[in-house]
Design an enzyme around this catalytic site. Structure first.
Site, PDB file in Angstrom:
ATOM      1  N   ARG A 184       0.867  -1.194   0.000  1.00  0.00           N
ATOM      2  CA  ARG A 184       0.000   0.000   0.000  1.00  0.00           C
ATOM      3  C   ARG A 184       0.893   1.230   0.000  1.00  0.00           C
ATOM      4  NH1 ARG A 184      -1.614   0.662   6.461  1.00  0.00           N
ATOM      5  NH2 ARG A 184       0.515   0.469   7.163  1.00  0.00           N
ATOM      6  N   CYS A 211       2.164   6.435  -7.717  1.00  0.00           N
ATOM      7  CA  CYS A 211       2.869   7.589  -8.270  1.00  0.00           C
ATOM      8  C   CYS A 211       2.030   8.838  -7.997  1.00  0.00           C
ATOM      9  CB  CYS A 211       3.050   7.387  -9.771  1.00  0.00           C
ATOM     10  SG  CYS A 211       3.663   8.873 -10.582  1.00  0.00           S
ATOM     11  N   ASN A 251      -3.897   8.073   3.501  1.00  0.00           N
ATOM     12  CA  ASN A 251      -3.328   7.586   4.755  1.00  0.00           C
ATOM     13  C   ASN A 251      -1.817   7.727   4.709  1.00  0.00           C
ATOM     14  OD1 ASN A 251      -3.973   6.219   7.337  1.00  0.00           O
ATOM     15  ND2 ASN A 251      -2.550   4.682   6.558  1.00  0.00           N
ATOM     16  N   GLU A 252      -1.272   8.364   5.695  1.00  0.00           N
ATOM     17  CA  GLU A 252       0.187   8.463   5.846  1.00  0.00           C
ATOM     18  C   GLU A 252       0.910   8.654   4.509  1.00  0.00           C
ATOM     19  OE1 GLU A 252       1.484   5.131   8.274  1.00  0.00           O
ATOM     20  OE2 GLU A 252       0.910   6.216  10.076  1.00  0.00           O
ATOM     21  N   CYS A 302       8.678   8.497  -6.116  1.00  0.00           N
ATOM     22  CA  CYS A 302       8.565   7.739  -7.361  1.00  0.00           C
ATOM     23  C   CYS A 302       9.540   8.329  -8.374  1.00  0.00           C
ATOM     24  CB  CYS A 302       7.127   7.828  -7.870  1.00  0.00           C
ATOM     25  SG  CYS A 302       6.885   7.048  -9.464  1.00  0.00           S
ATOM     26  N   GLU A 336      -3.941   8.115  15.410  1.00  0.00           N
ATOM     27  CA  GLU A 336      -3.770   6.680  15.674  1.00  0.00           C
ATOM     28  C   GLU A 336      -2.810   6.509  16.851  1.00  0.00           C
ATOM     29  OE1 GLU A 336      -2.308   4.332  12.409  1.00  0.00           O
ATOM     30  OE2 GLU A 336      -3.505   5.420  10.938  1.00  0.00           O
ATOM     31  N   TRP A 340       4.787  -4.549  14.651  1.00  0.00           N
ATOM     32  CA  TRP A 340       5.869  -4.323  13.691  1.00  0.00           C
ATOM     33  C   TRP A 340       7.155  -3.851  14.338  1.00  0.00           C
ATOM     34  CZ3 TRP A 340       7.030   0.744  14.304  1.00  0.00           C
ATOM     35  CH2 TRP A 340       5.995   1.624  14.656  1.00  0.00           C
ATOM     36  N   GLU A 394      -1.675  -7.374   9.588  1.00  0.00           N
ATOM     37  CA  GLU A 394      -1.823  -6.717  10.888  1.00  0.00           C
ATOM     38  C   GLU A 394      -2.727  -7.500  11.833  1.00  0.00           C
ATOM     39  OE1 GLU A 394      -2.630  -2.635   9.582  1.00  0.00           O
ATOM     40  OE2 GLU A 394      -0.540  -2.171  10.031  1.00  0.00           O
ATOM     41  N   LYS A 395      -2.801  -8.814  11.620  1.00  0.00           N
ATOM     42  CA  LYS A 395      -3.737  -9.603  12.439  1.00  0.00           C
ATOM     43  C   LYS A 395      -3.351  -9.636  13.912  1.00  0.00           C
ATOM     44  CE  LYS A 395      -1.736 -14.047  10.952  1.00  0.00           C
ATOM     45  NZ  LYS A 395      -0.747 -13.449  10.014  1.00  0.00           N
ATOM     46  N   HIS A 428      -1.716  -6.970  15.356  1.00  0.00           N
ATOM     47  CA  HIS A 428      -1.582  -5.602  15.873  1.00  0.00           C
ATOM     48  C   HIS A 428      -2.653  -5.385  16.938  1.00  0.00           C
ATOM     49  CE1 HIS A 428      -1.283  -1.239  16.047  1.00  0.00           C
ATOM     50  NE2 HIS A 428      -0.222  -1.288  15.261  1.00  0.00           N
TER      51      HIS A 428
HETATM   52  C1  GLA Z   1       0.036   3.164  10.504  1.00  0.00           C
HETATM   53  C2  GLA Z   1      -1.112   3.027   9.523  1.00  0.00           C
HETATM   54  C3  GLA Z   1      -2.164   2.057   9.968  1.00  0.00           C
HETATM   55  C4  GLA Z   1      -1.561   0.840  10.608  1.00  0.00           C
HETATM   56  C5  GLA Z   1      -0.674   1.262  11.747  1.00  0.00           C
HETATM   57  C6  GLA Z   1      -0.063   0.099  12.489  1.00  0.00           C
HETATM   58  O1  GLA Z   1      -0.082   4.189  11.371  1.00  0.00           O
HETATM   59  O2  GLA Z   1      -1.709   4.258   9.227  1.00  0.00           O
HETATM   60  O3  GLA Z   1      -2.937   1.705   8.831  1.00  0.00           O
HETATM   61  O4  GLA Z   1      -0.817   0.145   9.667  1.00  0.00           O
HETATM   62  O5  GLA Z   1       0.380   2.033  11.226  1.00  0.00           O
HETATM   63  O6  GLA Z   1       0.723   0.512  13.571  1.00  0.00           O
HETATM   64 ZN    ZN Z   2       5.918   8.658 -10.800  1.00  0.00          ZN
END
Ligand code: GLA
Ligand code: ZN
Length: 660
Positions: free
Chosen positions: A110, A114, A148-149, A154, A306, A314, A354-355, A357
């Protein structure tokens, strides 16, 4: 958004449970038990929203949003661009990123699209606008969670072209660019913009001006993509509020720039509590520093988007938060200016990466699970403290943390290539001030310095002319500056300033850099105090600058090596203010007494009394927070604070009243 609410919630991923209506029903019941009033929805839902190109399914999401709203729970609705459906990745190759070695990624993972691709932007526009039309007017939808984040880079042909055009806009002519990067070195003079490529392991790696501009471009392009997403939503919903979730010490986006384009700053906080090599207080200070940085981006309350209620999956070792730490770390965010505590995630996934987490609801689904019980306590605390929402932090001291400086500093091949530790340096200053109960902001070289009494500028290697002038004016007008070694070395294109250094500040600091010696990790150089206010002995490390006095008063001197007798700490009066200079990096113990001296008569703790070791104090308007990071109770100002406990006081005419 009502300002008297502190938000409590989580990332909610119900698309994993659509065939389990019993679980979806139970989710709502348990959210009510946990005092949840908001969820982030749809972050990774694209393949359930558009399973085939142009075929949309919103019914399931509508049912979820209706059900949440019926329970009084609001929705921070995501645009799903963080992860794309497989059909798109294979039908339109250009959406997949190209690595620095010029290989195109396969489908998978994920956060790897680009940012330049017109096809990706078009697909994002379609889904974002469908979501905006369908749900934008739903009373539950309070805000938009853009992607997200955001992160990464690229190197595809589209991005190369965009980089070249960006350079052309920035420099106008190749002549300007060639001069700004000093390209005559190694015969690098460019004669066409198309000759300039992003850094690559088998290509350019030593043209520092190029590397720095590539970092700037990547940040710019990521923000440009984010603005595209935002504007797609706002075309349908002109007043839509947007946020992005930022990350811990994230290197690749200038968050000051990003924050200007959003309504609310937010971030994802995953410290490893209970590391054997670190006290809980040290972990808390590390986290506090990030909270303060995120607050500073807009200088107003942010969201903790979050956090884990228990452990991640992780980190090298996934440690559970010990009893009480979930409440302490959650309230720490509030104490530092957050108006929310949200988790990743609501319910633990049954499968995939992430099962294991941590989540508010574990695989056992039980409401008597310790993590769930402690989360309920956080929910109740946030209701008790709702009046804190929207309140501001006082302006006292600011530390210069500048992304462009960091990029330039780390790229330069210089006196120490095995690591300069920019964040480590910042942390030493931050921790000493935070332990003293001083409220700390972060600024960069674009910031306005007015209102601060103290500016700390650690390792400001890349010092722009205009910022040097701002620092000068700040000190002249009565401010106190702490400036360190490896500052004022280069300009904004990483060309060395010629002449006396630190550039533009020699008379302000009253010192001139003569030499700089790199230290191996095992090396230190002893320094001794020449005044009783400084620690009698301290040790320099990392880089040792040898400076000549140009009017400053020495406070400490090197006491060994060929530079014994040279100043390592000085102070100089300039105009109405004072400027301190630190010629090296000292051990942590140095900075407490040093800042005790700097702050005397200048700044006082937000907490009026003594602070026992391990107790950290912060302030938001009339609310004072004390947090005990120690594993035993402490007595403060006649009160007892439990281990890992938080006390909150309201300042009233009659004095401080404990309200929590
Ligand atoms: C990030 C992501 C989430 C998840 C958490 C796990 O912050 O935004 O989708 O993967 O990490 O810690
Ligand atoms: Zn690119």
């Amino acid at each position: 958004m009502p300002s008297s609410v502190l938000y409590h919630g989580a990332d909610y991923n119900p698309e994993q449970w659509l065939d389990r209506p019993d679980i979806l029903r139970r989710d709502i019941e348990m959210m009510r038990l946990a005092h949840v009033n908001v969820v982030s929805l749809g972050i990774f839902s694209w393949s359930m929203l558009e399973p085939e190109e142009g075929e949309f399914h919103f019914e399931w999401m509508e049912a979820i949003i209706d059900r949440l709203w019926a329970a009084g729970i609001r929705v921070d609705l995501a645009t799903p661009s963080g992860a794309r459906p497989a059909w798109m990745a294979y039908r339109y190759e250009e959406v997949r990123r190209v690595n620095a070695d010029r290989t195109r990624q396969l489908y998978g993972m994920r956060h790897n699209h680009c940012y330049t691709s017109p096809v990706y932007r078009e697909k994002v526009k379609i889904i974002n606008q469908q979501l905006a039309r369908r749900f934008g007017h739903h009373p539950a939808v309070m805000m938009w969670h853009l992607s997200n984040e955001y992160g990464g880079e690229c190197h595809c042909p589209l991005c190369q072209r965009a980089f070249q055009e960006w350079l052309q806009r920035k420099y106008g002519t190749l002549d300007h660019l060639n001069r700004a990067w000093n390209t005559r070195f190694w015969s690098h003079t460019y004669t066409d913009f198309s000759q300039i490529e992003s850094p690559a392991p088998h290509g350019e790696g030593a043209m520092h001006g190029l590397a720095l501009d590539w970092r700037r471009f990547v940040s710019h392009q990521t923000i440009d993509f984010m603005k595209w997403e935002r504007d797609c939503i706002r075309e349908i919903l002109p007043g839509a509020k947007v946020t992005v979730n930022m990350m811990y010490r994230f290197n690749f986006i200038n968050y000051y720039d990003m924050a200007k384009e959003i309504d609310l700053a937010s971030w994802d906080n995953y410290p490893t509590w209970h590391k054997p090599e670190e006290t809980v207080e040290s972990t808390a200070l590390d986290t506090a520093m990030m909270h303060d940085l995120i607050y500073s981006l807009k200088r107003r309350p942010f969201w903790l988007m979050e956090s884990t209620p228990s452990a991640t999956n992780w980190q090298p070792v996934s440690k559970m938060k010990k009893p009480g730490v979930q409440l302490m770390s959650s309230l720490q965010a509030i104490a530092h200016g957050s108006d929310s505590v949200l988790y990743f995630q609501w319910r633990q996934s049954p499968g995939a990466s992430e099962k294991f987490h941590g989540a508010v609801v574990a695989h056992d689904g039980r409401a008597d699970n310790r993590v769930f019980v402690e989360t309920c306590a956080v929910g109740r605390a946030l209701e008790d403290l709702a009046a804190v929402a929207g309140t501001q932090k006082p302006r006292q001291a600011a530390i210069v943390m500048d992304w462009e400086n960091k990029w330039a500093l780390e790229e330069a091949q210089g006196p120490r290539n095995c690591g300069l530790g920019y964040w480590d340096e910042i942390m030493l200053h931050y921790a000493a001030l935070a332990r003293a109960g001083i409220s700390i902001d972060f600024v960069n070289e674009d910031s306005d310095l007015s209102g601060y009494r103290l500016i700390v500028a650690p390792m400001l290697y890349m010092l722009r002319e205009d910022f040097a002038a701002k620092l000068r004016a700040f000190v002249k007008g009565g401010g106190t500056l702490v400036f360190t070694y490896w500052g004022g070395v280069v300009n904004e294109t990483d060309l060395c300033w010629l002449g006396d250094a630190p550039h533009g500040l020699v008379d302000v600091l009253g010192v001139r850099r003569a030499e700089i010696d790199g230290m191996f990790d095992v090396e230190t150089r002893r320094c001794v105090a020449v005044t009783p206010d400084m620690p009698a002995v301290a040790h320099g490390s990392v880089l040792c600058e040898v400076a000549a006095l140009e009017g400053a008063v020495p406070l400490m001197l090197y006491d060994e090596d060929y530079f014994a007798g040279a100043p390592s700490v000085t102070v100089n009066r300039y105009g109405e203010g004072r400027a301190y200079y630190l010629a090296t990096r000292f051990e942590e113990d140095f900075y407490g007494p040093f800042y005790g001296q700097v702050c005397a008569g200048l700044l006082s703790s937000v907490w009026p009394g003594e602070l026992p070791a391990g107790v950290l104090a912060t302030r938001r308007d009339r609310y004072l927070f004390l947090q005990n990071t120690a594993s035993s109770p402490v007595r403060v100002g006649g009160d007892t604070i439990d281990k890992y406990g938080t006390a909150v006081y309201l300042e009233e005419e009659s004095g401080l009243r404990r309200i929590f």
